[in-house]
Design a protein around this motif. Structure first.
Motif, PDB file in Angstrom:
ATOM      1  N   CYS A  33       0.834  -1.207   0.000  1.00  0.00           N
ATOM      2  CA  CYS A  33       0.000   0.000   0.000  1.00  0.00           C
ATOM      3  C   CYS A  33       0.867   1.254   0.000  1.00  0.00           C
ATOM      4  CB  CYS A  33      -0.926  -0.021   1.208  1.00  0.00           C
ATOM      5  SG  CYS A  33      -2.054   1.393   1.298  1.00  0.00           S
ATOM      6  N   PHE A  34       1.937   1.224   0.787  1.00  0.00           N
ATOM      7  CA  PHE A  34       2.825   2.391   0.844  1.00  0.00           C
ATOM      8  C   PHE A  34       3.463   2.672  -0.507  1.00  0.00           C
ATOM      9  CE2 PHE A  34       7.212   3.905   1.241  1.00  0.00           C
ATOM     10  CZ  PHE A  34       6.966   5.180   1.725  1.00  0.00           C
ATOM     11  N   PHE A  35       4.004   1.634  -1.133  1.00  0.00           N
ATOM     12  CA  PHE A  35       4.686   1.853  -2.405  1.00  0.00           C
ATOM     13  C   PHE A  35       3.694   2.208  -3.512  1.00  0.00           C
ATOM     14  CE2 PHE A  35       8.348  -0.454  -0.508  1.00  0.00           C
ATOM     15  CZ  PHE A  35       9.308   0.499  -0.777  1.00  0.00           C
ATOM     16  N   SER A 146       2.902  12.186  11.279  1.00  0.00           N
ATOM     17  CA  SER A 146       1.952  11.081  11.183  1.00  0.00           C
ATOM     18  C   SER A 146       2.658   9.731  11.329  1.00  0.00           C
ATOM     19  CB  SER A 146       1.213  11.133   9.845  1.00  0.00           C
ATOM     20  OG  SER A 146       0.518  12.354   9.697  1.00  0.00           O
ATOM     21  N   LEU A 147       3.816   9.590  10.707  1.00  0.00           N
ATOM     22  CA  LEU A 147       4.554   8.339  10.784  1.00  0.00           C
ATOM     23  C   LEU A 147       5.036   8.054  12.201  1.00  0.00           C
ATOM     24  CD1 LEU A 147       6.009   5.882   9.627  1.00  0.00           C
ATOM     25  CD2 LEU A 147       7.900   7.397   8.960  1.00  0.00           C
ATOM     26  N   CYS A 148       5.698   9.024  12.807  1.00  0.00           N
ATOM     27  CA  CYS A 148       6.276   8.794  14.134  1.00  0.00           C
ATOM     28  C   CYS A 148       5.197   8.631  15.205  1.00  0.00           C
ATOM     29  CB  CYS A 148       7.227   9.934  14.489  1.00  0.00           C
ATOM     30  SG  CYS A 148       8.734   9.956  13.477  1.00  0.00           S
ATOM     31  N   SER A 149       4.107   9.375  15.086  1.00  0.00           N
ATOM     32  CA  SER A 149       3.023   9.202  16.065  1.00  0.00           C
ATOM     33  C   SER A 149       2.363   7.844  15.896  1.00  0.00           C
ATOM     34  CB  SER A 149       1.993  10.323  15.922  1.00  0.00           C
ATOM     35  OG  SER A 149       1.370  10.304  14.648  1.00  0.00           O
ATOM     36  N   PHE A 150       2.188   7.394  14.647  1.00  0.00           N
ATOM     37  CA  PHE A 150       1.614   6.065  14.411  1.00  0.00           C
ATOM     38  C   PHE A 150       2.518   4.994  15.008  1.00  0.00           C
ATOM     39  CE2 PHE A 150       0.497   2.194  12.361  1.00  0.00           C
ATOM     40  CZ  PHE A 150      -0.831   2.296  11.985  1.00  0.00           C
ATOM     41  N   CYS A 151       3.812   5.105  14.767  1.00  0.00           N
ATOM     42  CA  CYS A 151       4.748   4.109  15.280  1.00  0.00           C
ATOM     43  C   CYS A 151       4.797   4.123  16.805  1.00  0.00           C
ATOM     44  CB  CYS A 151       6.142   4.355  14.704  1.00  0.00           C
ATOM     45  SG  CYS A 151       6.301   3.896  12.959  1.00  0.00           S
ATOM     46  N   PHE A 152       4.840   5.307  17.409  1.00  0.00           N
ATOM     47  CA  PHE A 152       4.937   5.369  18.875  1.00  0.00           C
ATOM     48  C   PHE A 152       3.671   4.854  19.542  1.00  0.00           C
ATOM     49  CE2 PHE A 152       4.087   7.592  22.857  1.00  0.00           C
ATOM     50  CZ  PHE A 152       5.158   7.142  23.610  1.00  0.00           C
ATOM     51  N   TYR A 153       2.547   5.499  19.260  1.00  0.00           N
ATOM     52  CA  TYR A 153       1.306   5.121  19.935  1.00  0.00           C
ATOM     53  C   TYR A 153       0.831   3.732  19.504  1.00  0.00           C
ATOM     54  CZ  TYR A 153       1.330  10.074  21.088  1.00  0.00           C
ATOM     55  OH  TYR A 153       1.695  11.324  21.544  1.00  0.00           O
ATOM     56  N   GLY A 154       1.096   3.386  18.244  1.00  0.00           N
ATOM     57  CA  GLY A 154       0.706   2.063  17.774  1.00  0.00           C
ATOM     58  C   GLY A 154       1.511   0.958  18.434  1.00  0.00           C
ATOM     59  N   MET A 155       2.824   1.138  18.552  1.00  0.00           N
ATOM     60  CA  MET A 155       3.656   0.112  19.169  1.00  0.00           C
ATOM     61  C   MET A 155       3.398   0.008  20.668  1.00  0.00           C
ATOM     62  SD  MET A 155       5.795  -2.290  18.881  1.00  0.00           S
ATOM     63  CE  MET A 155       6.844  -2.298  17.434  1.00  0.00           C
ATOM     64  N   VAL A 156       3.239   1.141  21.336  1.00  0.00           N
ATOM     65  CA  VAL A 156       2.904   1.100  22.766  1.00  0.00           C
ATOM     66  C   VAL A 156       1.608   0.322  22.979  1.00  0.00           C
ATOM     67  CG1 VAL A 156       2.149   2.499  24.726  1.00  0.00           C
ATOM     68  CG2 VAL A 156       4.146   3.192  23.414  1.00  0.00           C
ATOM     69  N   THR A 157       0.638   0.585  22.122  1.00  0.00           N
ATOM     70  CA  THR A 157      -0.639  -0.121  22.228  1.00  0.00           C
ATOM     71  C   THR A 157      -0.462  -1.622  22.008  1.00  0.00           C
ATOM     72  OG1 THR A 157      -1.869   1.817  21.472  1.00  0.00           O
ATOM     73  CG2 THR A 157      -2.955  -0.316  21.270  1.00  0.00           C
ATOM     74  N   ALA A 158       0.271  -1.996  20.952  1.00  0.00           N
ATOM     75  CA  ALA A 158       0.467  -3.411  20.642  1.00  0.00           C
ATOM     76  C   ALA A 158       1.195  -4.135  21.765  1.00  0.00           C
ATOM     77  CB  ALA A 158       1.242  -3.554  19.337  1.00  0.00           C
ATOM     78  N   ALA A 202       2.213   7.763   5.305  1.00  0.00           N
ATOM     79  CA  ALA A 202       2.883   7.616   6.599  1.00  0.00           C
ATOM     80  C   ALA A 202       2.219   6.526   7.426  1.00  0.00           C
ATOM     81  CB  ALA A 202       2.855   8.946   7.345  1.00  0.00           C
ATOM     82  N   TRP A 203       0.899   6.494   7.436  1.00  0.00           N
ATOM     83  CA  TRP A 203       0.190   5.468   8.204  1.00  0.00           C
ATOM     84  C   TRP A 203       0.477   4.069   7.675  1.00  0.00           C
ATOM     85  CZ3 TRP A 203      -5.193   8.311   8.541  1.00  0.00           C
ATOM     86  CH2 TRP A 203      -5.102   9.302   9.538  1.00  0.00           C
TER      87      TRP A 203
END
Length: 239
Positions: A33-35, A146-158, A202-203
């Motif tokens: 999807c990103f590419f 958007s990328l860094c917030s997704f990675c931070f909050y997403g990984m903390v959640t996971a 970014a997402w």
């Protein structure tokens, strides 16, 4: 007696094969999807979509909305996320969740490298920001906030959801993280700092990176160190 006083070390359980397979599938789909988005933006095929969305979002602007979005976008600020990441990593180490701490560190370092690397590679020019905000000096695709917030909050959640059993707590964590991620991404479009496709790219890149790292996760059981355990441990004291 010794069995009652001996210290209990945190356990580490390999993720279920089905969970690892799901992570792999999501990882590959997110990367594709990103590419795809990257190629579309590079050819200019998203320009019409971006312009329509930017105009529609800007048409809903107001003093109250602008104040809220200005605050929301700070939740994706690189400096703020650096401090938050350090706190989370130290917290995981305190709970002796070494695997989670290592994944969190790799997650954020990788997010920053991916952001800088792909910005330099695609070199998409930023749109003109709204509200008289000076444009940043770097490129547009993908959106760094958007990328860094997704990675931070997403990984903390996971990592947290995989290590707690309370369903209500899981729902609260997932809902809060999703709200923050969406708010940061939307704020970048609202403020005119990015095209909508920058945020979507970014997402998808963030989803790829988190899913990839979770392939190496092990579900440790948290344990708060108790100094009294060390003094009361007859096995350790006699050695």
């Amino acid at each position: 007696m010794a069995s009652q006083t001996a210290r209990r070390e945190p356990t580490s359980v390999q993720c279920a094969p089905s969970l690892r397979l799901n992570c792999l599938v999501v990882c590959l789909l997110a990367l594709l999807c990103f590419f795809w988005l990257a190629l579309e933006t590079n050819r200019g095929d998203t320009n019409s979509f971006d312009s329509r969305i930017r105009a529609a979002v800007h048409g809903q602007s107001s003093l109250r909305n602008t104040e809220f979005m200005s605050r929301a976008t700070q939740l994706g600020d690189i400096v703020a996320l650096s401090f938050l990441s350090t706190g989370v990593i130290l917290g995981f180490l305190f709970l002796r969740l070494k695997r989670a701490a290592a994944l969190m560190a790799a997650n954020m370092v990788g997010a920053w490298l991916l952001n800088d690397g792909f910005k330099a590679f695609f070199q998409r020019v930023r749109p003109e920001p709204f509200f008289g905000i000076p444009p940043p000096g770097d490129f547009s695709f993908p959106s760094g906030h958007s990328l860094c917030s997704f990675c931070f909050y997403g990984m903390v959640t996971a990592l947290f959801v995989g290590r707690i059993r309370n369903r209500a707590a899981r729902v609260v964590i997932v809902t809060a993280a999703a709200a923050i991620i969406l708010s940061v991404g939307f704020s970048r479009v609202y403020l005119g700092m990015h095209h909508p496709s920058d945020v979507l790219g970014a997402w998808s890149l963030g989803l790829f990176w988190i899913s990839f790292l979770l392939l190496f996760d092990r579900r440790e059981s948290p344990r708060v160190p108790d100094p009294a355990d060390i003094d009361a441990d007859p096995i350790r004291s006699s050695s």
